[in-house]
Structure formats: C-alpha cells, structure tokens
Write an enzyme that holds these catalytic residues in place. Structure first.
Site, PDB file in Angstrom:
ATOM      1  N   GLU A 172      39.815  39.837  43.004  1.00  0.00           N
ATOM      2  CA  GLU A 172      40.854  40.861  42.937  1.00  0.00           C
ATOM      3  C   GLU A 172      40.753  41.766  41.704  1.00  0.00           C
ATOM      4  OE1 GLU A 172      44.661  38.942  43.296  1.00  0.00           O
ATOM      5  OE2 GLU A 172      44.320  38.370  45.357  1.00  0.00           O
ATOM      6  N   GLU A 367      41.851  33.813  50.365  1.00  0.00           N
ATOM      7  CA  GLU A 367      43.167  33.271  49.966  1.00  0.00           C
ATOM      8  C   GLU A 367      44.211  33.716  50.980  1.00  0.00           C
ATOM      9  OE1 GLU A 367      44.576  34.260  46.030  1.00  0.00           O
ATOM     10  OE2 GLU A 367      42.596  33.914  45.143  1.00  0.00           O
TER      11      GLU A 367
HETATM   12  C1  GBH Z   1      46.326  36.037  44.136  1.00  0.00           C
HETATM   13  O1  GBH Z   1      46.771  37.231  43.594  1.00  0.00           O
HETATM   14  C2  GBH Z   1      45.509  35.394  43.073  1.00  0.00           C
HETATM   15  O2  GBH Z   1      44.137  35.514  43.334  1.00  0.00           O
HETATM   16  C3  GBH Z   1      45.870  33.967  42.821  1.00  0.00           C
HETATM   17  O3  GBH Z   1      45.317  33.551  41.613  1.00  0.00           O
HETATM   18  C4  GBH Z   1      47.361  33.811  42.871  1.00  0.00           C
HETATM   19  O4  GBH Z   1      47.773  32.521  42.463  1.00  0.00           O
HETATM   20  C5  GBH Z   1      47.801  34.091  44.263  1.00  0.00           C
HETATM   21  O5  GBH Z   1      47.357  35.341  44.697  1.00  0.00           O
HETATM   22  C6  GBH Z   1      49.295  34.012  44.474  1.00  0.00           C
HETATM   23  O6  GBH Z   1      49.973  34.993  43.770  1.00  0.00           O
HETATM   24  O7  GBH Z   1      53.008  45.533  42.750  1.00  0.00           O
HETATM   25  O8  GBH Z   1      52.912  44.561  40.542  1.00  0.00           O
HETATM   26  O9  GBH Z   1      54.414  43.660  42.173  1.00  0.00           O
HETATM   27  C7  GBH Z   1      47.971  37.743  44.023  1.00  0.00           C
HETATM   28  C8  GBH Z   1      47.854  39.090  44.641  1.00  0.00           C
HETATM   29  C9  GBH Z   1      48.631  41.277  44.743  1.00  0.00           C
HETATM   30  C10 GBH Z   1      50.181  39.569  44.118  1.00  0.00           C
HETATM   31  C11 GBH Z   1      49.587  42.300  44.202  1.00  0.00           C
HETATM   32  C12 GBH Z   1      51.129  40.595  43.578  1.00  0.00           C
HETATM   33  C13 GBH Z   1      51.911  42.875  43.883  1.00  0.00           C
HETATM   34  C14 GBH Z   1      51.848  43.207  42.429  1.00  0.00           C
HETATM   35  N1  GBH Z   1      48.807  40.005  44.092  1.00  0.00           N
HETATM   36  N2  GBH Z   1      50.958  41.848  44.285  1.00  0.00           N
HETATM   37  S1  GBH Z   1      53.127  44.309  41.934  1.00  0.00           S
END
Ligand code: GBH
Length: 463
Positions: A172, A367
C-alpha cells in the site's frame, strides 16, 4: 471448473489458494532483539498523542519469540499460504550497509518452519517500518531511499529466494505516502502535502529498482500490493460528483497503477500536481521505465467502499492533497470497529474494473477482513465473532462472483491471522481470526478461524 456448489455452498477454482496475512511491526514485538534498529513506527508510536491509548509495537503478539507455535496454529488451520513482512531494521539496523545476520536468521527459521508444514511463504518487503536513520535523511522524500530499498531487497532475496516463491515489494504505497507525509496520521507523521507525491514516486522507484534485483536472485513471482479505492460518486447523475470520483480514482488508483502498467503517470494527475503543488521535481527521465518493470501478480487489499461528493467552497473535510473540494461521505449501515461500512459488492465491481482497465496480471486478494472488539466468552475459551464470519463469507462470495465474471483471482488472504497492533488505532480494533490475550500472549481460535478451517478443507463456502 466447477464454481457452484451442490447445496448453496460455493466452490472455488482448482488451485485457488487460501491464506492469511500479517505485518512485522504489527505482530513481532522484540523491537531491540538481535540488533534490530529503530523504525519510523517505533518513533511514531512512542510519540505522545500519535497512537490510540499510547499503544506501541514493543511487544505486540511477541511473534518474534513465538513464531514456531504460531506456525503450528497456521498448520492446524490448514493454511496454504502465509503472507508476512520483513522488518527492514532487523536486516539493516541503520537502513544501509551489510546484512545483520541475526535478523536474517529469524526469517530463515520462520520460512523453514512454514515450508516444513507445507505452507507457502509470501514475503512483503516493505510494510511501513522504514529504518529511522533513513527517515532522518528525508525518508521517502529522498530519492536515495529508493536505492537503499533495492539494496535491502537484494540482501533478503540472497538469503530466502531459494525457499520463497512469491515476493511483494511494497504494501500500500498510497498509505505510506499520503498517511505518512500528508495527513500525518501514520509514521513518520509529516503533514506537508507535496511530500506525499515525492514519497509516492520514490516508493514506486524503489519498487522498480528492486524487481530486477529480486529476479537476479532467481525470484519467479514478483508483485506489489495496492489498496485501490472502490470509489464512486454519491450521485452518479451529477457531473460534479462523477468528476470528484474520477479525481479520487486518479489520486489513489491511477497514480499507482498507470506507471506500474507502463503508461507513465496519468495526465490529469500530473496536471493537478503541476498546478497545485508546483510541479514534479522528483521525476527524472527514465524513471517511468524503471517503475514499469514487468510483474507477475497484483496484490489487492480491500476493506470498504469510498463514496465522494463535490463540495466546493465548503471548509475542507478531506486531509488528502488534491481533494480539498471533495467530501468523503461518512460510512453508513452496520459499522466495524474501524468505523468502516461493509459492502462486498464493491469488491466485485472493483475487481471487474481493475481487470478491464489493467489486464495482464493475475490478482491476489492480499488482505481482506474486519475489526471488532472481540472478547472471549465466560469460559475463557470460545470467541464468538459471527459478524466477522458474515463479513468474510460475503467478501468471498464477492470474489467468487468476480471470478465467475472472468476476473483472474488466484488467492485470498485474510487480514489478519492474529489480533495485532492496528497502527494509529493501537490494539483496540481486533482484526484476527485468532484472538490474542496481550497480557498472557495466549492465542484463542475465534469462531471465524473454525469457519475458515472448514472453508479451506472444502475449498469453498459451506452452506
Ligand atoms: C491495511 O491498510 C494495512 O495493510 C494493514 O496493515 C492494516 O492492519 C489493515 O489494512 C487494516 O487497517 O481516508 O485517511 O481515513 C488499511 C488500508 C486504506 C485503511 C485507507 C484506511 C482510509 C484512510 N487503509 N483507509 S483515511
């Protein structure tokens, strides 16, 4: 290939792989063991006010010391693949220079244990734990970090490529760049919007530099994991909302996918960067060719949909550069402990869209999962998590539907195997199919783990 079960269950194509995923800083603990250096997440989590409840990854699931028992749990579950990440500061405590042998030894033991149990190891090289000394030199805003990453990739591959078939360079990069350097909600906690674009570029450049290094060590399967946004307009008949969704798609999806697929950076986003952030001084001739290094798979992490509406002239509710005039709609319906809504159909449409617009690579769901504040029953043994079973069942049906419509999805990895350190949210949201008691380090199978065991055994969804 039979894709429909006999009695309402669903079976998956032959060869479809069932697994689970974790990341180093979220589970390992042992942050000073065997010469490990500090990472940006050590610094960030130890900075007051950055992480919920002041939680840190100092101990986490203590997986560093408990990996052997943890692999036994994976084997009992029937796991076919296990995606984990390597902590760069265990391999190079200062981010450059020779390998720290003791750090490599840990992953060597882990890989051997997995292979001995017939579990396919899948390595993620970078899941956000940059060595702090590299951050002190600018982190991902410094072009040199890309070259350091490729060097680190070589040190790991030299040791593990003989037993590990599948390598994911980055997890990511959007999160690493935009949450790390613009919103500042993740390490290193910087809030300077143009830095998000410089960081994006150097992450992608590091990826592109690492691919041939991995191939040079005999690696056959190389990929990258993105978190593509399943974005749509609030009102699909309103041109301004449609344009807002297209911009978010550009900033979060095409900004990464287009250069990775050899198309260079998307023109609309290049224009936005020039107009709003004063150009792209980080972009040099030849970089886009390096980023376009051929890959073997695309990893997709999916959790929830994104719905946007055009909101010019209102105080910005968006922390993401380039979307100041766009409102990200609040989640609706039953929410998970992250406050995220649950919408499996968005996974199907995301997969269809990606396979249409970005053909050529097989996809892996690297994931997918959900957080709740699970607690053991009074017996201290059972953890009932029916909402997680429903979430996973729904999303597997969504993957199945995409496959039925022709999308090439090769495997599915649950996030996560264990409850773990959920970044800025600390230990409160529990994503695991195994419950972790952080006082005793006892692991308990949640009902969802028992359910997943059956899914794997039946190669599909039970009735
Ligand atoms: C993944 O990222 C990670 O790879 C992992 O480590 C983590 O534990 C898992 O998901 C669960 O969270 O617009 O600022 O509110 C998470 C993917 C994508 C989550 C963007 C938050 C919105 C951010 N992220 N999302 S925001």
């Amino acid at each position: 290939t039979r894709v429909t079960g006999d009695a309402g269950g669903l079976s998956f194509p032959a060869g479809f792989v069932w697994g689970a995923a974790t990341a180093a800083y979220q589970i390992e603990g042992a942050v000073t063991a065997d010469g490990r250096g500090p990472s940006i997440w050590d610094t960030f989590s130890h900075t007051p006010g950055k992480v919920h409840n002041g939680d840190t990854g100092d101990v986490a699931c203590d997986h560093y010391h408990r990996y052997a028992e943890d692999v036994e749990l994976m084997a009992e579950l029937g796991l076919q693949a296990y995606r984990f990440s390597i902590a760069w500061p265990r391999i190079q405590p200062t981010g450059s220079g020779p390998a720290n042998r003791a750090g490599l030894d840990f992953y060597d033991r882990l890989v051997d244990a997995l292979v001995a149990r017939g579990i396919e190891p899948m390595i993620t090289l970078y899941h956000w734990d940059l060595p702090q000394p590299l951050q002190d030199a600018g982190g991902w805003t410094n072009r040199d970090t890309a070259y350091r990453f490729a060097e680190y990739a070589g040190l790991v591959a030299e040791r593990l490529a003989d037993r590990v078939g599948t390598w994911i360079t980055l997890n990511e990069p959007w999160c690493a760049a935009f949450l790390g350097y613009a919103s500042g909600t993740h390490a290193p906690g910087i809030t300077n919007p143009p830095d998000a674009f410089a960081a994006t570029h150097h992450l992608l450049l590091g990826h592109g530099e690492a691919v041939p290094v991995l191939r040079g060590h005999g690696v056959r399967q190389v990929g990258i994991t993105l978190n593509p946004s399943a974005v749509r307009p609030l009102d699909a008949t309103a041109p301004a909302d449609v344009a807002a969704a297209a911009r978010v798609d550009g900033l979060q999806n095409r900004l990464y996918l287009d250069p990775l697929y050899g198309r260079g950076y998307p023109a609309d986003i290049r224009a936005l960067i020039d107009a709003q952030f004063g150009g792209a001084p980080w972009l040099r001739p030849g970089d886009e060719q390096i980023i376009a290094a051929p890959l073997d798979l695309l990893g997709i992490n999916y959790y929830n949909p994104t719905i946007v509406t055009s909101a010019p002239g209102q105080p910005s509710s968006s922390v993401h550069p380039g979307t100041e005039d766009i409102r990200f709609m609040p989640a609706t319906g039953p929410l998970t402990a992250m406050g995220w809504s649950i919408e499996p159909a968005s996974l199907t449409s995301l997969l269809e869209r990606l396979s249409r617009d970005y053909p050529g690579l097989p996809f892996w769901i690297t994931e997918n999962g959900c957080a709740y504040e699970d607690e053991p029953e009074a017996d201290g043994e059972r953890v009932a998590d029916p909402a997680r079973i429903a979430y996973l069942d729904g999303h597997l049906r969504a993957v199945h539907e995409a496959i039925a419509r022709g999308v090439d999805v090769r495997g599915y990895l649950v996030w996560s195997l264990f409850d773990n350190f959920e970044w800025a949210e600390g230990y409160r949201p529990r994503f695991g199919i195994f419950y972790v008691d952080y006082e005793t380090q006892v692991r308990l199978r949640k009902d969802s783990a028992r359910w997943y065991h059956k899914v794997i055994a039946e190669h599909g969804l039970p009735d």
